[in-house]
Design a protein around this motif. Sequence first.
Motif, PDB file in Angstrom:
ATOM      1  N   ALA A   1       0.854  -1.187   0.000  1.00  0.00           N
ATOM      2  CA  ALA A   1       0.000   0.000   0.000  1.00  0.00           C
ATOM      3  C   ALA A   1       0.893   1.242   0.000  1.00  0.00           C
ATOM      4  O   ALA A   1       2.006   1.206  -0.536  1.00  0.00           O
ATOM      5  CB  ALA A   1      -0.927  -0.029   1.217  1.00  0.00           C
ATOM      6  N   ASP A   2       0.425   2.349   0.568  1.00  0.00           N
ATOM      7  CA  ASP A   2       1.194   3.585   0.570  1.00  0.00           C
ATOM      8  C   ASP A   2       2.492   3.388   1.352  1.00  0.00           C
ATOM      9  O   ASP A   2       2.488   2.952   2.496  1.00  0.00           O
ATOM     10  CB  ASP A   2       0.370   4.736   1.146  1.00  0.00           C
ATOM     11  CG  ASP A   2      -0.179   4.429   2.525  1.00  0.00           C
ATOM     12  OD1 ASP A   2      -0.642   3.288   2.745  1.00  0.00           O
ATOM     13  OD2 ASP A   2      -0.144   5.318   3.388  1.00  0.00           O
ATOM     14  N   LYS A   3       3.600   3.711   0.719  1.00  0.00           N
ATOM     15  CA  LYS A   3       4.918   3.396   1.272  1.00  0.00           C
ATOM     16  C   LYS A   3       5.228   4.200   2.536  1.00  0.00           C
ATOM     17  O   LYS A   3       5.977   3.734   3.393  1.00  0.00           O
ATOM     18  CB  LYS A   3       6.008   3.632   0.218  1.00  0.00           C
ATOM     19  CG  LYS A   3       5.708   3.021  -1.151  1.00  0.00           C
ATOM     20  CD  LYS A   3       5.257   1.572  -1.087  1.00  0.00           C
ATOM     21  CE  LYS A   3       4.684   1.108  -2.412  1.00  0.00           C
ATOM     22  NZ  LYS A   3       4.009  -0.203  -2.327  1.00  0.00           N
ATOM     23  N   VAL A   4       4.639   5.373   2.656  1.00  0.00           N
ATOM     24  CA  VAL A   4       4.952   6.221   3.806  1.00  0.00           C
ATOM     25  C   VAL A   4       4.466   5.620   5.113  1.00  0.00           C
ATOM     26  O   VAL A   4       4.912   6.012   6.194  1.00  0.00           O
ATOM     27  CB  VAL A   4       4.366   7.647   3.642  1.00  0.00           C
ATOM     28  CG1 VAL A   4       5.014   8.352   2.472  1.00  0.00           C
ATOM     29  CG2 VAL A   4       2.855   7.600   3.486  1.00  0.00           C
TER      30      VAL A   4
ATOM     31  N   ASN B   1       4.412   2.028  10.043  1.00  0.00           N
ATOM     32  CA  ASN B   1       3.200   2.063  10.859  1.00  0.00           C
ATOM     33  C   ASN B   1       2.397   0.772  10.712  1.00  0.00           C
ATOM     34  O   ASN B   1       1.843   0.250  11.689  1.00  0.00           O
ATOM     35  CB  ASN B   1       2.327   3.264  10.479  1.00  0.00           C
ATOM     36  CG  ASN B   1       2.971   4.583  10.827  1.00  0.00           C
ATOM     37  OD1 ASN B   1       3.720   4.674  11.803  1.00  0.00           O
ATOM     38  ND2 ASN B   1       2.695   5.616  10.046  1.00  0.00           N
ATOM     39  N   TYR B   2       2.326   0.255   9.484  1.00  0.00           N
ATOM     40  CA  TYR B   2       1.618  -1.010   9.270  1.00  0.00           C
ATOM     41  C   TYR B   2       2.310  -2.139  10.035  1.00  0.00           C
ATOM     42  O   TYR B   2       1.652  -2.965  10.672  1.00  0.00           O
ATOM     43  CB  TYR B   2       1.563  -1.353   7.780  1.00  0.00           C
ATOM     44  CG  TYR B   2       0.731  -0.401   6.954  1.00  0.00           C
ATOM     45  CD1 TYR B   2      -0.458   0.138   7.450  1.00  0.00           C
ATOM     46  CD2 TYR B   2       1.127  -0.035   5.670  1.00  0.00           C
ATOM     47  CE1 TYR B   2      -1.218   1.014   6.690  1.00  0.00           C
ATOM     48  CE2 TYR B   2       0.364   0.837   4.904  1.00  0.00           C
ATOM     49  CZ  TYR B   2      -0.805   1.358   5.420  1.00  0.00           C
ATOM     50  OH  TYR B   2      -1.565   2.222   4.678  1.00  0.00           O
TER      51      TYR B   2
ATOM     52  N   VAL C   1       8.556  11.642  -0.280  1.00  0.00           N
ATOM     53  CA  VAL C   1       8.352  11.170   1.092  1.00  0.00           C
ATOM     54  C   VAL C   1       8.451   9.650   1.184  1.00  0.00           C
ATOM     55  O   VAL C   1       8.661   9.098   2.271  1.00  0.00           O
ATOM     56  CB  VAL C   1       6.983  11.646   1.637  1.00  0.00           C
ATOM     57  CG1 VAL C   1       6.967  13.155   1.763  1.00  0.00           C
ATOM     58  CG2 VAL C   1       5.841  11.169   0.735  1.00  0.00           C
ATOM     59  N   SER C   2       8.303   8.964   0.055  1.00  0.00           N
ATOM     60  CA  SER C   2       8.280   7.500   0.080  1.00  0.00           C
ATOM     61  C   SER C   2       9.665   6.898   0.265  1.00  0.00           C
ATOM     62  O   SER C   2       9.839   5.942   1.041  1.00  0.00           O
ATOM     63  CB  SER C   2       7.648   6.962  -1.207  1.00  0.00           C
ATOM     64  OG  SER C   2       6.300   7.344  -1.314  1.00  0.00           O
ATOM     65  N   THR C   3      10.662   7.436  -0.450  1.00  0.00           N
ATOM     66  CA  THR C   3      12.001   6.850  -0.395  1.00  0.00           C
ATOM     67  C   THR C   3      12.580   6.832   1.017  1.00  0.00           C
ATOM     68  O   THR C   3      13.019   5.774   1.490  1.00  0.00           O
ATOM     69  CB  THR C   3      12.957   7.566  -1.358  1.00  0.00           C
ATOM     70  OG1 THR C   3      12.438   7.458  -2.692  1.00  0.00           O
ATOM     71  CG2 THR C   3      14.347   6.945  -1.305  1.00  0.00           C
TER      72      THR C   3
END
Length: 214
Positions: free
Chosen positions: A136-139, A143-144, A179-181
Amino acid sequence: MHFITEELDNYVVAHSENEPELLQQLTRETYQKILQPRMLSGHYQGRILSIISKLVNPKNILEIGTYTGYSALCLAEGMQNTGELHTIDINEELVDFQRKYFDKSNYGHQIKQHLGNALDIIPKLDATFDLVFIDADKVNYSNYFNVIIDKLNTGGIILSDNVLWSGKVLDTTFKKDDVSTPELIKYNALLKEDKRVETVLLPIRDGLTISRKL
């Protein structure tokens, strides 16, 4: 992202399990009707997800990031007959598309769709899991991980997709709006250092990490 020549990659795919007809249909319709079809796991990675699931033989599976349902159907192939697969996505427009293909499969009655923010939904799930797939969203990868680790059974597996991020995880001078990297770099370090799991990062497609809970 390819680490080997196209010819050798084609050989690898040709000598791996065939893609089931239903998943071929799902792929065609995704490319015809849905934005960003490259988000599909695809034939080769799908067969990897399938065989890992068959090796684990999970009772309950959690997937974070459903998209059009391809990876969920691959993971369901190894699920126990009495098990359930919970898959979470935030895109309401894809719910009916997913359900159509889930119901065409042998696992439709075992697949539970959840719409909304996974960080809100996961704590409310009354289940523990043997296999988790994060795509899902990498950011929010870290947290996941933190919200699922206590719901993962001992010996359970977390699969994390896109952990090489087209090689950008080597770039320490990423753009300010990227923000993902930096979050993926942080997440990869978390999996390596967290003593609750043992981890191997595989250079498959865009990077797939297998983490096992100790």
